[in-house]
Design an enzyme around this catalytic site. Structure first.
Site, PDB file in Angstrom:
ATOM      1  N   TYR A   1       0.812  -1.175   0.069  1.00 23.35           N
ATOM      2  CA  TYR A   1       0.048   0.249   0.068  1.00 23.35           C
ATOM      3  C   TYR A   1       1.108   1.221   0.066  1.00 23.35           C
ATOM      4  CZ  TYR A   1      -2.938   3.760   1.882  1.00 23.35           C
ATOM      5  OH  TYR A   1      -3.530   4.969   2.080  1.00 23.35           O
TER       6      TYR A   1
ATOM      7  N   LYS B   1       1.208   3.696  -3.141  1.00 24.64           N
ATOM      8  CA  LYS B   1       0.667   5.277  -2.812  1.00 24.64           C
ATOM      9  C   LYS B   1       1.841   6.063  -3.010  1.00 24.64           C
ATOM     10  CE  LYS B   1      -2.781   6.662  -1.507  1.00 24.64           C
ATOM     11  NZ  LYS B   1      -3.800   7.155  -2.373  1.00 24.64           N
TER      12      LYS B   1
END
Length: 328
Positions: free
Chosen positions: A140, A144
């Site tokens: 993640y 991101k």
């Protein structure tokens, strides 16, 4: 400023607060999301809802006449296949940037994440220039950051792009922090890495929305930059969870555990898991070590500062959840 505005991730906890504020400001809102039931609620409030999966290369977005895009949609989870995170957080973002430019949009405000800073040590007063870990801890965080970098690299005179990194967002429909605490309240016990000494800066979703609107208004100065956003008042994890459990009237036993043990257990659980494990490295890093922000850049460039105390944010979110449940 063109008042037609597009919001991705509009059916999420932060998106619902943003859409409500934009409508209150008299904006024409195109709300994109995958939750059709919530989308119907947004339409009842005055938005135009389009059920959309941004990961689908065939999706065509209604961008004609849109001046600003608020990009909130992401795969936000502590665990999962890297390919799924890349598709949602990088590829979909790059595609949306290309579509925004082709449609003549002027501003692209991107919600990134402070998870890019996470590491197993206390970090106080982080600035946007603080060095990141040599390897980011989760898929993640890695994707991101890659998505944020694509957004900032796309900034030019025609399309102003800004990224915000909001810390521990508190909202009535939050799907991360509050649900975890509500589950612990039902179980009657919650493990606390390092006895809950880690400092956190929960951020009221209304303050995050204000930061997004400030980034839009000042995109000339803020374009091409990322900004840390938080509630600005560090509180201990123990203080935070104790406040929630007190508000709920639930006696919850707080069980101290070593943070590095939780981190190692999370890594092992992830290696063996076929679905999201009960404990993850992301949770260990988020709850085990302090992370606070220096908000000088946001104050100076965006003219923004938090207005809501973290505990007041929790009260607001819980009150709104209770109100909605009573009317259900």
């Amino acid at each position: 400023m063109n008042r037609r505005t597009l919001v991705t991730g509009a059916t999420g906890g932060l998106g619902r607060v943003l859409v409500a504020q934009l409508l209150a400001d008299g904006r024409e809102v195109l709300a994109l999301g995958r939750n059709v039931a919530v989308g119907a609620e947004l339409e009842a409030q005055g938005a135009r809802f389009v059920a959309t999966d941004l990961c689908d290369p065939a999706c065509r977005l209604p961008l004609d006449g849109v001046g600003t895009i608020f990009h909130l949609a992401a795969l936000s989870a502590p665990w999962g296949p890297e390919a799924a995170f890349h598709a949602a957080n990088v590829t979909a973002t790059e595609r949306l940037l290309a579509d925004a430019r082709a449609a003549g949009a002027a501003r692209f405000i991107h919600v990134s994440t402070p998870s890019i800073y996470a590491r197993p040590r206390d970090q106080i007063g982080l600035t946007e220039a603080s060095p990141l870990p040599p390897r980011l801890a989760t898929a993640y965080a890695r994707t991101k950051l890659e998505g944020e970098q694509a957004v900032l690299a796309a900034h030019d005179a025609a399309l102003h792009t800004v990224a915000l990194r909001p810390r521990a967002i508190i909202a009535p429909h939050d799907t991360a922090l509050l649900p975890r605490l509500l589950r612990a309240a039902e179980k009657g016990a919650m493990p606390l890495p390092r006895s809950g000494r880690a400092l956190v800066e929960p951020t009221d979703a209304r303050d995050v929305v204000a930061a997004m609107l400030a980034a839009e208004a000042r995109s000339d100065e803020a374009g091409g930059k990322a900004f840390n956003v938080s509630g600005g008042i560090p509180i201990s994890l123990r203080q935070l969870v104790s406040h929630v459990f007190s508000r709920l009237g639930k006696p919850v036993r707080l069980v101290p555990v070593p943070a590095r043990f939780v981190l190692a257990a999370g890594a092992l659980a992830e290696a063996l898991a076929r679905r999201e494990p009960a404990i993850t490295r992301h949770a260990a890093l988020t709850l085990g070590w302090s992370q606070t922000f220096d908000l000088a850049a946001a104050r100076q460039t965006l003219g923004w500062g938090p207005r809501h105390h973290p505990l007041a944010a929790i009260d607001w979110a819980l009150d709104e959840r209770q109100r909605e449940q009573s009317h259900a």
